[in-house]
Scaffold this motif. Structure first.
Motif, short mmCIF file in Angstrom:
data_model
loop_
_atom_site.label_atom_id
_atom_site.label_comp_id
_atom_site.label_asym_id
_atom_site.label_seq_id
_atom_site.Cartn_x
_atom_site.Cartn_y
_atom_site.Cartn_z
N ARG A 189 25.40 67.84 27.63
CA ARG A 189 26.55 66.66 28.41
C ARG A 189 26.89 66.83 29.76
O ARG A 189 27.53 65.99 30.22
CB ARG A 189 28.02 67.02 27.68
CG ARG A 189 27.74 66.93 26.21
CD ARG A 189 29.21 66.81 25.47
NE ARG A 189 28.91 66.65 23.96
CZ ARG A 189 28.84 65.71 23.35
NH1 ARG A 189 28.47 64.28 23.69
NH2 ARG A 189 28.59 65.70 21.72
N ILE A 190 26.51 67.81 30.40
CA ILE A 190 26.36 68.04 31.90
C ILE A 190 24.97 67.98 32.50
O ILE A 190 25.03 67.81 33.88
CB ILE A 190 27.06 69.33 32.12
CG1 ILE A 190 26.22 70.58 31.73
CG2 ILE A 190 28.70 69.13 31.76
CD1 ILE A 190 27.06 71.78 31.98
N GLU A 191 23.97 67.97 31.74
CA GLU A 191 22.48 68.02 32.39
C GLU A 191 21.51 67.43 31.39
O GLU A 191 22.02 67.78 30.37
CB GLU A 191 22.05 69.12 32.99
CG GLU A 191 22.17 70.45 32.13
CD GLU A 191 21.89 71.68 32.59
OE1 GLU A 191 21.88 71.96 33.91
OE2 GLU A 191 21.20 72.70 31.96
N PRO A 192 20.57 66.53 31.71
CA PRO A 192 19.82 66.03 30.70
C PRO A 192 18.93 67.12 30.14
O PRO A 192 18.49 68.19 30.68
CB PRO A 192 18.74 65.04 31.58
CG PRO A 192 19.08 65.67 33.11
CD PRO A 192 20.18 66.29 32.97
N VAL A 193 18.52 66.82 28.65
CA VAL A 193 17.56 67.48 28.22
C VAL A 193 16.22 66.88 28.47
O VAL A 193 16.06 65.56 28.30
CB VAL A 193 17.86 67.70 26.72
CG1 VAL A 193 16.53 68.39 25.69
CG2 VAL A 193 19.22 68.37 26.30
N ILE A 194 15.12 67.73 28.58
CA ILE A 194 13.81 67.01 28.82
C ILE A 194 12.79 67.89 28.20
O ILE A 194 12.97 69.15 28.03
CB ILE A 194 13.57 66.99 30.44
CG1 ILE A 194 13.30 68.43 31.05
CG2 ILE A 194 14.60 66.34 31.29
CD1 ILE A 194 12.75 68.25 32.60
N TYR A 195 11.59 67.29 28.08
CA TYR A 195 10.42 68.14 27.59
C TYR A 195 9.31 67.38 28.50
O TYR A 195 9.25 66.30 28.70
CB TYR A 195 10.47 67.80 26.08
CG TYR A 195 9.70 66.44 25.56
CD1 TYR A 195 8.26 66.48 25.45
CD2 TYR A 195 10.40 65.34 25.31
CE1 TYR A 195 7.69 65.21 24.93
CE2 TYR A 195 9.73 64.49 25.00
CZ TYR A 195 8.57 64.15 25.01
OH TYR A 195 8.12 62.97 24.58
N GLN A 196 8.08 68.21 28.24
CA GLN A 196 6.86 67.80 29.16
C GLN A 196 6.01 67.37 27.81
O GLN A 196 5.64 68.41 26.89
CB GLN A 196 6.35 68.82 29.82
CG GLN A 196 5.21 68.34 30.56
CD GLN A 196 4.68 69.57 31.72
OE1 GLN A 196 4.89 70.78 31.51
NE2 GLN A 196 4.36 69.25 33.00
N GLY A 197 5.37 66.27 27.73
CA GLY A 197 4.55 65.80 26.71
C GLY A 197 3.22 65.57 27.09
O GLY A 197 2.69 65.83 28.24
N LEU A 198 2.46 64.92 26.14
CA LEU A 198 1.20 64.75 26.40
C LEU A 198 0.98 63.70 27.25
O LEU A 198 1.62 62.55 27.52
CB LEU A 198 0.62 63.98 24.94
CG LEU A 198 -0.86 63.66 25.04
CD1 LEU A 198 -1.43 63.81 23.21
CD2 LEU A 198 -1.13 62.37 25.57
#
Length: 340
Positions: free
Chosen positions: A107-116
């Motif tokens: 809620r205070i920072e974005p969740v990210i992932y690195q994809g294809l």
């Protein structure tokens, strides 16, 4: 200015400038043969591309007729594809669907992932699918960056937004829980994403691009049925500035990186959804039984995504895809009308 990539027998295709009516295009190989080469030297190349764009509008006989089915993804392969969960309402609903709690930090920072990113699908390319995969669409807006150094200010981050695109970020929902339980994140469950035919410079969007968000209307259809008529930007908790700053906290992003803001989601559920997973959880919350929930995509199903500005312009073109059995998936000119 709108840019696209035509097939020319090479892996990265040929960069073309696209007319406003999406009927003509002009290649400028002496300036930049590919979109990536333009991004590598953007400060020098952009002016030449803008001159070509103006000439294309002023000279009706200039350029070639644009065959939409000849277009690849604007960046057929990219140095990075980084996706965030910029809309907390989507993250809340989807995590609830798989019985997972929201991490407090989300809620205070974005969740990210690195994809294809080494293989991006075109606007009309098949979605490889299997009945056991739980194949889902995800309608999103993304940006292509220039070189973003580590720990930029918000202003510095947004200055490196070169282009924006429409995305279908495909997810295989049935494969996600087991992968996440291993603690290393997505792999098999996040295959190639598809991108709308045109990449657009921020100035083309006028006041619709503001505060690191793109404001407009995202329409989502499955088999011709409207599943979502959503407002982008409106409930976007984390702007692209927020996402870019978080993604570069300890490292930079190279020119040609694609960064998504996550599945568009409005807190007003009457506007519908941009993915099936969210539709299913809304049905569950309304009391629907498991057997009556909307199913995920099966071979033969079609997906259509479109984005329009408040003046009605569909600047990115449309994404039209069909889900097919994985072994039969290939690039096919199934849909011919994607003009903006």
């Amino acid at each position: 200015m709108r840019l696209a990539t035509r097939e020319n027998g090479c892996r990265d295709g040929q960069l073309v400038v696209v007319s406003k009516d999406a009927r003509r295009c002009l290649a400028v190989p002496e300036v930049a043969p590919t979109l990536q080469s333009a991004l590598d030297d953007w400060e020098t190349v952009r002016g030449h591309l803008e001159v070509a764009s103006k000439r294309l509008e002023a000279e009706p006989d200039l350029g070639l007729s644009l065959e939409l089915t000849s277009l690849m993804a604007p960046l057929p392969r990219a140095f990075q594809w980084v996706d965030a969960s910029g809309y907390l309402s989507h993250m809340e609903r989807v995590r609830k669907a798989r019985g997972a709690e929201m991490p407090p930090s989300a809620r205070i920072e974005p969740v990210i992932y690195q994809g294809l990113s080494d293989r991006n699908l075109s606007w009309c390319e098949d979605i490889p699918s299997d009945a056991s995969w739980g194949t889902d669409l995800e309608g999103e807006i993304s940006v292509i960056t220039g070189d973003v150094g580590p720990a930029p200010t918000s202003k510095e981050a947004l200055e490196q937004v070169r282009l924006l695109m429409l995305v279908n970020d495909v997810s295989l929902r049935a494969l996600i829980p087991a992968e996440l339980q291993k603690g290393f994140g997505f792999f098999h469950s996040k295959p190639a994403s598809a991108f709308g035919p045109f990449a657009v410079t921020p100035d083309e969007l006028g006041d619709s691009w503001r505060d690191g968000r793109l404001f407009g209307r995202l329409k989502v259809e499955v088999n011709g049925e409207v599943r979502g008529d959503l407002r982008t930007g409106e409930d976007q908790d984390f702007s692209f500035a927020d996402i870019l700053q978080y993604a570069t906290r300890t490292r930079g992003l190279s020119a040609g990186s694609i960064v998504g803001a996550g599945t568009v989601s409005n807190r007003d559920s009457s506007r519908g959804v941009a993915c099936i997973a969210e539709q299913r959880i809304l049905q569950q919350l309304a009391g629907a039984q498991a057997e009556s929930l909307t199913r995920y995509l099966l071979p033969g199903d079609t997906v259509t995504l479109s984005f329009s500005l408040d003046d009605g312009r569909e600047v990115f073109g449309r994404i039209h895809q069909m889900a097919v059995a994985a072994k039969e998936a290939r690039r096919r000119p199934r849909f011919l009308d994607s003009r903006a």
